[in-house]
Design a protein around this motif. Structure first.
Motif, short mmCIF file in Angstrom:
data_model
loop_
_atom_site.label_atom_id
_atom_site.label_comp_id
_atom_site.label_asym_id
_atom_site.label_seq_id
_atom_site.Cartn_x
_atom_site.Cartn_y
_atom_site.Cartn_z
N VAL A 133 58.24 -20.01 22.64
CA VAL A 133 59.55 -19.36 22.53
C VAL A 133 60.32 -19.53 23.83
O VAL A 133 59.77 -19.34 24.91
CB VAL A 133 59.40 -17.85 22.21
N THR A 174 60.74 -8.20 11.22
CA THR A 174 60.44 -6.84 11.64
C THR A 174 60.42 -5.94 10.42
O THR A 174 61.08 -6.23 9.41
CB THR A 174 61.47 -6.31 12.65
N LEU A 216 61.34 -7.98 20.42
CA LEU A 216 60.81 -9.21 19.82
C LEU A 216 59.99 -10.01 20.82
O LEU A 216 59.01 -10.68 20.46
CB LEU A 216 61.96 -10.07 19.30
N LEU A 249 65.55 -17.41 21.72
CA LEU A 249 66.12 -16.07 21.64
C LEU A 249 67.05 -15.89 22.84
O LEU A 249 66.60 -15.83 23.98
CB LEU A 249 65.01 -15.01 21.68
N LEU A 303 61.44 -21.62 18.87
CA LEU A 303 62.40 -20.54 18.68
C LEU A 303 63.10 -20.25 20.00
O LEU A 303 62.46 -20.13 21.04
CB LEU A 303 61.68 -19.27 18.19
N ILE A 350 56.32 -6.03 14.17
CA ILE A 350 57.04 -7.25 14.55
C ILE A 350 56.12 -8.45 14.36
O ILE A 350 54.95 -8.41 14.76
CB ILE A 350 57.47 -7.22 16.03
N GLU A 351 56.66 -9.52 13.77
CA GLU A 351 55.98 -10.81 13.73
C GLU A 351 56.92 -11.88 14.25
O GLU A 351 58.08 -11.94 13.83
CB GLU A 351 55.54 -11.17 12.30
N VAL A 352 56.43 -12.70 15.16
CA VAL A 352 57.18 -13.84 15.68
C VAL A 352 56.30 -15.06 15.52
O VAL A 352 55.12 -15.06 15.91
CB VAL A 352 57.56 -13.64 17.16
N LEU A 391 60.68 -15.13 12.33
CA LEU A 391 60.49 -13.78 12.88
C LEU A 391 60.82 -12.76 11.81
O LEU A 391 61.65 -13.00 10.93
CB LEU A 391 61.29 -13.56 14.17
N VAL A 436 52.12 -16.66 21.47
CA VAL A 436 53.46 -16.81 20.91
C VAL A 436 54.48 -17.23 21.96
O VAL A 436 55.27 -18.17 21.75
CB VAL A 436 53.92 -15.50 20.24
N MET A 454 53.46 -9.18 17.25
CA MET A 454 53.89 -8.98 18.63
C MET A 454 53.93 -7.48 18.93
O MET A 454 54.30 -6.68 18.07
CB MET A 454 55.27 -9.59 18.86
#
Length: 309
Positions: free
Chosen positions: A77, A5, A48, A157, A155, A59-61, A3, A73, A66
């Motif tokens: 997650v 930002t 996120l 979170l 991932l 933002i990249e996840v 991830l 995605v 995202m």
């Protein structure tokens, strides 16, 4: 990076909850996002996940933007944010079966097996048919984590994942997250509990009043300070032998400049100075966070000019 930002900002009216955060988290780490209550941690995690849209920034996840690519995605997650959500009139097992069906769980295994495995891993394997509304706070928290790991995510979170757990439960969750990480899951958690982050995480980021004040590996943050703490019944003797290296003394404790405790000990013993304890000083995570966040706190003091109520 699993991830990332760039210049991420979120405003709620005049309030800037997150300000210009640029963060990169590599795959395979256990990353702790630390900061006082109100520092912007939960808002960042919600952005996120696409639960809150950013005012500005990127933002990249899992390598995808995202929230534009949320549909591809989010199935990869697992998340727990601001407490576990559940249908209160249903049992924990029924809740997980519904979540698994909605998420199109991992192919090749029966849904019941996936649900049972998740419940076993969080310590709810023997849960009965009681509705979730009758669960204790700790049981709800365990169920929320079971829901997060149900799809074997790449991932995780987690926002305050040990909230409501007793000391044994905290230890069990720490072991579970370590095992999941060893099996390939990247773990990112936000918490104000310094001891938990220090016990679990390999890397840390510190939030302060909406800004990301620091990111580092935990080992680098706790690197030696270049000072040695010498405990002795003869502090004057230490000062006499190491006068040019002495930085301070308090009772039987003398602080000296140096990086080699063995050499310091040998030098003192050779001059007949008794040493009862000697350690190379390292900063704790608590010291680092307090230095960075300064006055950041959820404390509200009475103004000096305010009279009695």
């Amino acid at each position: 990076m699993i991830l990332a930002t760039r210049d991420l900002t979120k405003r709620f009216g005049r309030v800037v909850a997150v300000s210009g955060v640029s963060l990169e988290v590599p795959r395979g780490v256990r990353f702790g996002l630390l900061g006082p209550n109100g520092s912007g941690k939960t808002t960042l995690v919600r952005m996120l996940l696409g639960l809150v849209h950013a005012t500005s920034g990127h933002i990249e996840v899992l390598g995808e933007p995202m929230p534009k690519r949320a549909a591809t995605v989010l199935p990869r997650v697992g998340a727990l944010v601001e407490g576990p959500a559940a249908w209160g009139h249903l049992s924990g097992r029924a809740n997980l079966r519904l979540l698994d069906a909605a998420g199109r769980g991992r192919a090749g295994r029966r849904r019941a097996d996936r649900v049972d495995e998740a419940l076993d891993r969080v310590g709810l394997g023997g849960v009965d048919r009681r509705p979730v509304r009758a669960y204790s706070l700790g049981m709800r928290q365990r169920l929320g984590i079971a829901a997060a790991i149900l799809r074997e995510p790449e991932l995780l979170l987690l926002d305050e994942p040990t909230n409501g757990l007793d000391p044994r439960g905290i230890q069990e969750m720490r072991a579970l997250l370590t095992d999941l990480n060893a099996a390939g899951t990247t773990v990112v958690l936000s918490s104000h509990l310094l001891t938990e982050v220090e016990a679990l995480c390999t890397d840390v980021g510190v939030m302060d009043r909406g800004r990301l004040a620091l990111t580092s590996s935990l080992d680098a943050l706790r690197a030696p300070t270049g000072r040695i703490l010498v405990r002795t019944p003869d502090p004057a003797g230490v000062v006499g032998v190491l006068d040019g290296q002495v930085l301070g003394r308090a009772g039987e404790l003398v602080t000296v400049r140096g990086t080699d405790p063995v050499a310091v000990n040998a030098q003192l013993v050779a001059r007949g100075v008794p040493v009862s304890g000697l350690v190379l000083e390292q900063r704790s995570l608590e010291q680092v966070v307090l230095e960075i966040t300064g006055a950041g706190s959820d404390r509200v003091d009475r103004a000096r000019s305010e009279g009695p109520r």
